[in-house]
Motif scaffolding. Structure first.
Motif, short mmCIF file in Angstrom:
data_model
loop_
_atom_site.label_atom_id
_atom_site.label_comp_id
_atom_site.label_asym_id
_atom_site.label_seq_id
_atom_site.Cartn_x
_atom_site.Cartn_y
_atom_site.Cartn_z
N VAL A 114 -3.65 26.48 10.46
CA VAL A 114 -3.74 26.17 9.16
C VAL A 114 -2.57 26.36 8.15
CG1 VAL A 114 -4.81 27.45 7.57
CG2 VAL A 114 -6.27 27.53 9.00
N ARG A 115 -1.86 27.31 8.84
CA ARG A 115 -0.25 27.09 8.34
C ARG A 115 0.24 26.10 8.95
NH1 ARG A 115 1.67 32.25 10.13
NH2 ARG A 115 0.06 33.02 11.52
N PHE A 116 -0.08 25.37 10.10
CA PHE A 116 0.22 24.01 10.99
C PHE A 116 0.50 23.45 10.07
CE2 PHE A 116 3.56 21.31 13.22
CZ PHE A 116 1.87 20.60 13.13
N CYS A 117 -0.60 23.50 9.36
CA CYS A 117 -1.62 21.75 8.35
C CYS A 117 -0.69 22.00 6.96
CB CYS A 117 -3.23 22.01 8.10
SG CYS A 117 -4.42 21.39 9.85
N GLU A 118 -0.76 23.15 6.45
CA GLU A 118 -0.20 23.33 5.55
C GLU A 118 1.12 23.06 5.41
OE1 GLU A 118 -0.30 27.50 4.17
OE2 GLU A 118 -2.33 28.05 4.25
N GLN A 119 2.01 22.73 6.04
CA GLN A 119 3.43 23.20 6.42
C GLN A 119 3.35 21.83 6.52
OE1 GLN A 119 5.40 25.28 9.54
NE2 GLN A 119 4.93 26.60 8.14
N LEU A 120 2.84 20.66 7.28
CA LEU A 120 2.34 19.78 7.52
C LEU A 120 2.84 19.05 6.48
CD1 LEU A 120 3.70 18.16 9.90
CD2 LEU A 120 1.26 17.71 10.14
N SER A 121 1.38 19.37 5.35
CA SER A 121 1.44 18.60 4.77
C SER A 121 2.72 18.90 3.18
CB SER A 121 -0.27 19.37 3.38
OG SER A 121 0.06 20.32 3.27
N THR A 122 3.11 19.43 3.47
CA THR A 122 4.15 19.33 2.34
C THR A 122 5.45 18.57 3.02
OG1 THR A 122 5.38 21.61 3.40
CG2 THR A 122 4.04 21.76 2.40
N VAL A 123 5.35 18.42 4.65
CA VAL A 123 6.49 17.44 4.68
C VAL A 123 6.23 16.11 4.57
CG1 VAL A 123 7.16 16.80 6.84
CG2 VAL A 123 7.27 18.96 7.00
N ILE A 124 4.88 15.61 4.52
CA ILE A 124 4.10 14.22 4.24
C ILE A 124 3.86 14.63 2.74
CG2 ILE A 124 3.21 12.88 5.14
CD1 ILE A 124 2.48 14.95 7.68
N THR B 23 0.68 -1.46 -0.06
CA THR B 23 -0.20 -0.02 0.23
C THR B 23 1.26 1.31 -0.14
OG1 THR B 23 -0.43 0.13 2.20
CG2 THR B 23 -1.65 -1.00 1.62
N VAL B 24 0.20 2.57 -1.12
CA VAL B 24 1.08 3.15 -0.23
C VAL B 24 0.27 3.97 -0.34
CG1 VAL B 24 1.93 5.23 -2.11
CG2 VAL B 24 1.67 3.48 -2.87
N PRO B 25 1.30 5.32 0.80
CA PRO B 25 0.16 5.62 2.58
C PRO B 25 0.02 6.96 1.37
CG PRO B 25 2.58 6.04 2.58
CD PRO B 25 2.10 4.82 1.36
N LYS B 26 -2.03 7.34 1.81
CA LYS B 26 -2.14 8.79 1.56
C LYS B 26 -2.89 9.16 2.46
CE LYS B 26 -5.80 9.84 -2.16
NZ LYS B 26 -6.83 9.48 -3.14
N ILE B 27 -2.50 10.16 3.18
CA ILE B 27 -2.83 11.11 4.31
C ILE B 27 -3.64 11.78 3.81
CG2 ILE B 27 -1.91 11.90 6.60
CD1 ILE B 27 -0.22 9.46 5.70
N LEU B 28 -4.64 12.21 5.25
CA LEU B 28 -5.88 13.28 4.93
C LEU B 28 -5.61 14.38 6.21
CD1 LEU B 28 -8.56 14.37 4.39
CD2 LEU B 28 -9.65 13.03 5.29
N ILE B 29 -5.01 15.38 6.36
CA ILE B 29 -4.48 15.94 7.53
C ILE B 29 -6.45 17.12 7.89
CG2 ILE B 29 -3.23 18.10 8.41
CD1 ILE B 29 -1.20 16.66 6.90
N THR B 30 -6.08 16.84 9.17
CA THR B 30 -8.01 17.92 9.35
C THR B 30 -7.42 18.40 10.81
OG1 THR B 30 -10.14 18.16 9.56
CG2 THR B 30 -8.70 15.87 9.92
N THR B 31 -8.20 18.98 10.82
CA THR B 31 -8.11 19.74 12.36
C THR B 31 -9.84 19.36 13.53
OG1 THR B 31 -9.14 22.45 11.36
CG2 THR B 31 -6.81 21.78 11.01
#
Lengths: 271, 287
Positions: free
Chosen positions: B88-98, B71-79
């Motif tokens: 919100v900014r933290f979420c965006e940055q986290l999504s660039t990391v992962i 399986t290939v990971p696919k992540i959903l980030i939400t708050t």
């Protein structure tokens, strides 16, 4: 307390303001609408019962149906002044509206407040700081990366000068030393080709600007040093050219100069 | 020891050093200072690298398909509801990391309802960042197709801007991560619990890192605090590596681990942090 009016704290107050005319204590005839556990009641106070505090407030249950309840208010307060009747109905309306809102909200998700404990918070914070210091993250990460490099997880992307390679090998086995010597001669030809390649290539790479300086200095040294002690192919890539492009980080150089360059960088990173 | 004044301590230290030099080879070996890590109470669930049972468990647990590269990971980030700017900014940055992660806002949707939707859309992991008073303070990491759910308390969140770069001004600010798949470093996850948490983290990232990108995400466990850092590294020589920090950083402390997906009422908890029992000893750690 507004600029012109007080608020009355009595629960039986109809309008909520503290006036002579709207105080339940000051008037011997009074009526209010109050709600208990979601049901609305009409409370009435008359002079005849002023002597019996227990029976003072007469309570009438109002129907759940909004219009019917309004009619009930009307028939109960039939001989009461119009103003009071109107106020009662207004109060009743407001009460029903907020009851509806409560019921709607409880269906949605509600926030549960969990109280923090100050002492524990402080303790956790302090422990975290100490753990951070104990962790020495930068060092740990660097060590881990070097470990991985040693264990060849990166394949043959990285090439390092044979000096350092030898030093590292002396700790491990003595055989590879002779091997690398043999390879040295082989690699002479390749390196002349690659040398050109490197010079053209490295100039447009680099994330760090101080690396730029490094590269120019290392290029000079390349020209100076005729020895071919560049190719330390750990993975024994015989003749296989390593990956081109940004992966290549060949850094042949003299240690001394290098340290001067990066001391500020490493210091600031570690600080 | 602590009551001795500074000069006395220095004097004592000098004396000891002189004695050691004087004795030469016969000097007694240097005393190892006691650290909390040295004195740690031995945890019986510490994983031995050769433990068969553990290896077998790991081959059959919920992360096996990931580790077998099926399986290939696919992540959903939400708050949580109504996220504030910082979150919100933290979420965006986290999504660039992962890599392969998507941020979706949650307008009042119940978690229990979005989980089946996520499973239907093939997400492998769900991250919920809980917010309080405009800063993110909690993280729920849930492995989706019926996987374990870990609830963490998050602290000292630093956004990319705030990671100070103490290089001279002419150099750029802390850089941006690229789209390459980063490597993952998991440090110090010793016990069984730590192992499973570590695997959870590892399963967030695709299994084949692109070494070209030279990026590494580190989860370092120290005394039950998990520090997350994201760096770009560069090998300056055989023995030296330089790292530049990019990307957000935060620390996590595990609060609970549930067997199934997120369910606060009926979930089966594998581990909860019980303050009364677990915080009594200063030398006892669980991860």
């Amino acid at each position: 307390r507004t600029k012109t009016q007080n608020f009355c704290r009595n629960e039986y107050n109809l309008t909520g303001l503290c006036n002579r005319s709207s105080c339940p204590l000051a008037n011997s005839q009074y009526v209010t609408v109050r709600e208990e556990k979601g049901r609305c009641y009409l409370y009435m106070k008359t002079i005849e019962r002023a002597a019996f505090p227990r029976r003072l407030w007469e309570r009438v249950l109002l129907s759940k149906n909004y219009e019917k309840a309004l009619e009930e208010i009307d028939e109960n307060l039939i001989y009461w002044p119009r103003f009071i009747r109107h106020k009662c109905k207004q109060r009743f309306t407001k009460i029903t509206q907020y009851l509806i809102r409560i019921r709607k909200l409880t269906l949605k998700r509600q926030r549960k407040l969990v109280p923090l404990r100050r002492k524990i918070e402080r303790r956790e914070k302090r422990r975290e700081e100490k753990a951070l210091i104990a962790a020495q993250l930068d060092n740990a990460i660097e060590k881990e990366l070097l470990e991985r490099l040693k264990q060849d997880t990166y394949g043959d992307i990285y090439n390092f000068p044979i000096h350092a390679f030898d030093k590292a090998l002396q700790q491990q086995d003595a055989e590879s030393e002779s091997e690398s010597d043999a390879e040295k001669e082989e690699d002479d030809d390749e390196d002349t080709d690659k040398r050109e390649f490197v010079e053209a290539d490295d100039s447009d790479l680099s994330d760090f600007e101080d690396m730029d300086k490094l590269e120019t200095s290392s290029e000079e040294e390349q020209e100076e040093e005729e020895e071919v002690e560049k190719k330390a192919s750990r993975s024994k890539s015989k003749g296989k050219t390593p990956l081109k492009g940004p992966a290549r980080r060949k850094r042949p150089y003299i240690e001394i100069e290098y340290e001067e360059e990066t001391e500020p960088a490493t210091k600031t990173k570690a600080a | 020891w602590l009551s001795l004044s500074r000069e006395e301590k220095l004097a004592a230290r000098k004396k000891r050093r002189k004695e050691r030099e004087a004795l030469g080879d016969e000097a007694p070996p240097k005393a190892i200072p006691k650290t909390i890590e040295n004195q740690r109470v031995y945890d019986e669930t510490t994983v031995d690298p050769n433990d068969e049972e553990v290896a077998f468990d790991e081959a059959t647990d919920e992360f096996a398909p990931y580790f077998n590269r099926q399986t290939v990971p696919k992540i959903l980030i939400t708050t949580s509801d109504r996220p504030r700017g910082r979150t919100v900014r933290f979420c965006e940055q986290l999504s660039t990391v992962i890599p392969n992660s998507h941020v979706y806002y949650r307008r009042g949707l119940a978690l229990k309802r979005i989980i089946p939707q996520c499973i239907a859309r093939d997400f492998t992991d769900l991250i919920v960042i809980n917010e309080d008073r405009k800063i993110p303070n909690g993280l729920v990491l849930s492995h989706l197709p019926d996987g374990p759910t870990a609830h963490f308390r998050m602290s000292s969140v630093r956004l990319r801007k705030e990671i100070k770069v103490r290089l001279p001004a002419k150099l750029k600010k802390s850089g941006k991560p690229t789209e390459h798949v980063p490597e993952v470093i998991l440090n110090n996850f010793t016990t069984r619990l730590g192992h499973s948490v570590g695997r959870m983290f590892a399963s967030l990232f695709p299994h084949d890192p692109q070494f070209i990108g030279r990026q590494v995400a580190t989860f370092h466990n120290q005394r039950d605090y998990i520090f997350f850092r994201f760096h770009r590294y560069i090998f300056k020589s055989e023995k030296k590596v330089g790292i530049q920090e990019l990307g957000p950083r935060f620390t996590l402390k595990l609060r609970s681990l549930q067997k199934g997906t997120f369910d606060s009422k009926f979930g089966e908890y594998e581990w909860i942090h019980k303050r009364r029992e677990m915080d009594t000893s200063r030398r006892k750690f669980h991860l």
